[in-house]
Each structure stands twice: as structure tokens, then as C-alpha cells.
Design an enzyme around this catalytic site. Structure first.
Site: not given
Ligand code: GLP
Length: 244
Positions: A145-146
Site C-alpha cells: 500500500n504505497e
């Protein structure tokens, strides 16, 4: 919690996971674990394997869901997280192979959306994750989850940050070989876990740990969402904690 070194810390984390598995066994229940890849959890897996080999721990009631996988990626590829998990844990313990879930990097583009929805649904139908083990990327990612990942995000396909691809370059013999995308468990999927432990070792993690622990809660640093989780412990060594 700050430990002298990652070895001592990993033993404590493995002991907590082992206790949880045994408690569930005593009640005749399954234990649903969320697992991570990367270098950070390797010593935890080594310790779990050691406990198993000593006859102190069985995984017969354990069901696992891994956080992420590169996309596209063949399972047999040495860089796959499928390969990593079997090499470091699954090949050495008595888990039922049917209880292992790792996002597949081989799903067709057309099937991806439904595949991700089904991944979350399987976790939900089992009553959610009892425990989630996390590392942290230098972008502040958990799973993959950037920055920009929404707090309500579910499992999905994501474009990897340049820093993340650069950090993975040595595993792939150059950044040009690092996949541009990945499937990741969503932030909301992770946050629904009943217990979370995040691991961080070494100087390279010091500045992102400071932002994660002391900074604002923001999608720019997805790991900062953990501040609001009621049962999260961030476990680090002295170096990772050096900017706190
Ligand atoms: C990858 C994984 C993450 C992991 C991160 C940190 O990006 N997808 O789940 O937390 O690497 O890796 P390391 O533990 O090697 O620092």
C-alpha cells in the site's frame, strides 16, 4: 517497543505467534495469520521453524494469508513472494497446503478485480485475521500500500513507487527487471486484523519510523494509519528507533 537487536525481538514476536496458535488449538479453533515478506520477518520465521522442528509447535490449525505479490509474477520465479514464503517457512512446517493463501501474480487482467474481492471475502468468512505481521517500506508502505492508499482500500492491484522498485532492484538484477505493479492486501483489510505487529530494523528505516510513529495520520504515509489501530505494537531495533 525498542529492542537491543532484531534477533532478540524476533524471538519475542515468534513466541507471541506460537502462543496464539496454541491457544486456538486448545479451543479447537483455526488461527488465521496474515504474513509478510521482505527481510524483516525472516528471523521470526526461522524461530517458528525451530519451534516446530523441536516438536513445540504444530501448524495444523493455521490458515495464512500473505500481504502481497508482484504482478505479473510466476510462482516458480525465485523473486516471487510465493517462492520466498515456501523457502523461509512453508516448506519446513506441517501446515496444510490448502490453508496457504498468497495473492497470485498469474491471474489474468480480466479476472483481477474479482480475484481481489474474493481474497478479502475469504478472510472475512474466516472471521478476519487473528494476527497480522508487517514490515515497512521506506515509502511508508505496509504490504504494497504505497503513499496515497486510502484507509478504506481493499485488496487490489497497485502501481509500485519508484523508491520501492529501487529498493527491490538488487533482488531482480536491476530496477528495469522489477515489476511495475503488485497485488496488495488493502489498508482496511490489514486494519481489521485483531492484532498487528510491525517490524523495523536498521538505520534505513529510522526516518520513516519517525514519520509513522510521531507524524500525522495520513495516506501519504500509509503505515501511519496504524496509530489508530487498537492493538498494534511496532517492534524495532535501536537503529530503526534512532530518530524517535
Ligand atoms: C516489500 C514488501 C513489504 C515489506 C517491505 C520492506 O516492499 N512488499 O511487505 O514490508 O518490502 O522490506 P524489508 O523487510 O526487506 O525492509
Amino acid at each position: 517497543e525498542i529492542f537491543e537487536d532484531s534477533y532478540e525481538a524476533s524471538k519475542v514476536v515468534a513466541a507471541e505467534i506460537a502462543d496464539l496458535i496454541r491457544q486456538k488449538q486448545d479451543k479447537g479453533e483455526a488461527c488465521v495469520l496474515g504474513l509478510a515478506t521482505g527481510s524483516s520477518p525472516i528471523k521470526v520465521y526461522e524461530e517458528l521453524v525451530r519451534l516446530h522442528k523441536n516438536g513445540e509447535l504444530s501448524f495444523h490449525n493455521v490458515i495464512t494469508f500473505n500481504l502481497d505479490e508482484y504482478y505479473p509474477m510466476d510462482a516458480e520465479n525465485r523473486q516471487s513472494y510465493y517462492y520466498f514464503m515456501h523457502q523461509h517457512l512453508f516448506d519446513h512446517i506441517d501446515i496444510n497446503p490448502e490453508n496457504i493463501h498468497i495473492p497470485s501474480g498469474q491471474v489474468s487482467q480480466e479476472e483481477l478485480n474479482q480475484y481481489c474481492i474474493d481474497y478479502d471475502m475469504k478472510i472475512k468468512q474466516l472471521g478476519g485475521l487473528d494476527f497480522q505481521l508487517l514490515g515497512i517500506g521506506r515509502t511508508g508502505h505496509i504490504g504494497f500500500n504505497e503513499p496515497g492508499s486510502h484507509i478504506n482500500s481493499g485488496t487490489r492491484i497497485i502501481t509500485l513507487d519508484h523508491i520501492t522498485r529501487r529498493d527491490a532492484a538488487s533482488d531482480f538484477n536491476g530496477i528495469e527487471n522489477v515489476p511495475k505493479k503488485a497485488i496488495t492486501m488493502g489498508v482496511s483489510t490489514i486494519l481489521k486484523s485483531k492484532r498487528i505487529i510491525m517490524l523495523a530494523w536498521g538505520h534505513k528505516k529510522a526516518s520513516i519510523i519517525k514519520e509513522t510513529v510521531e507524524g500525522q495520520i495520513t495516506a501519504t504515509i500509509p503505515a501511519s494509519f496504524l496509530q489508530n489501530h487498537p492493538n498494534t505494537t511496532m517492534i524495532m531495533d535501536q537503529e530503526a528507533a534512532s530518530e524517535l
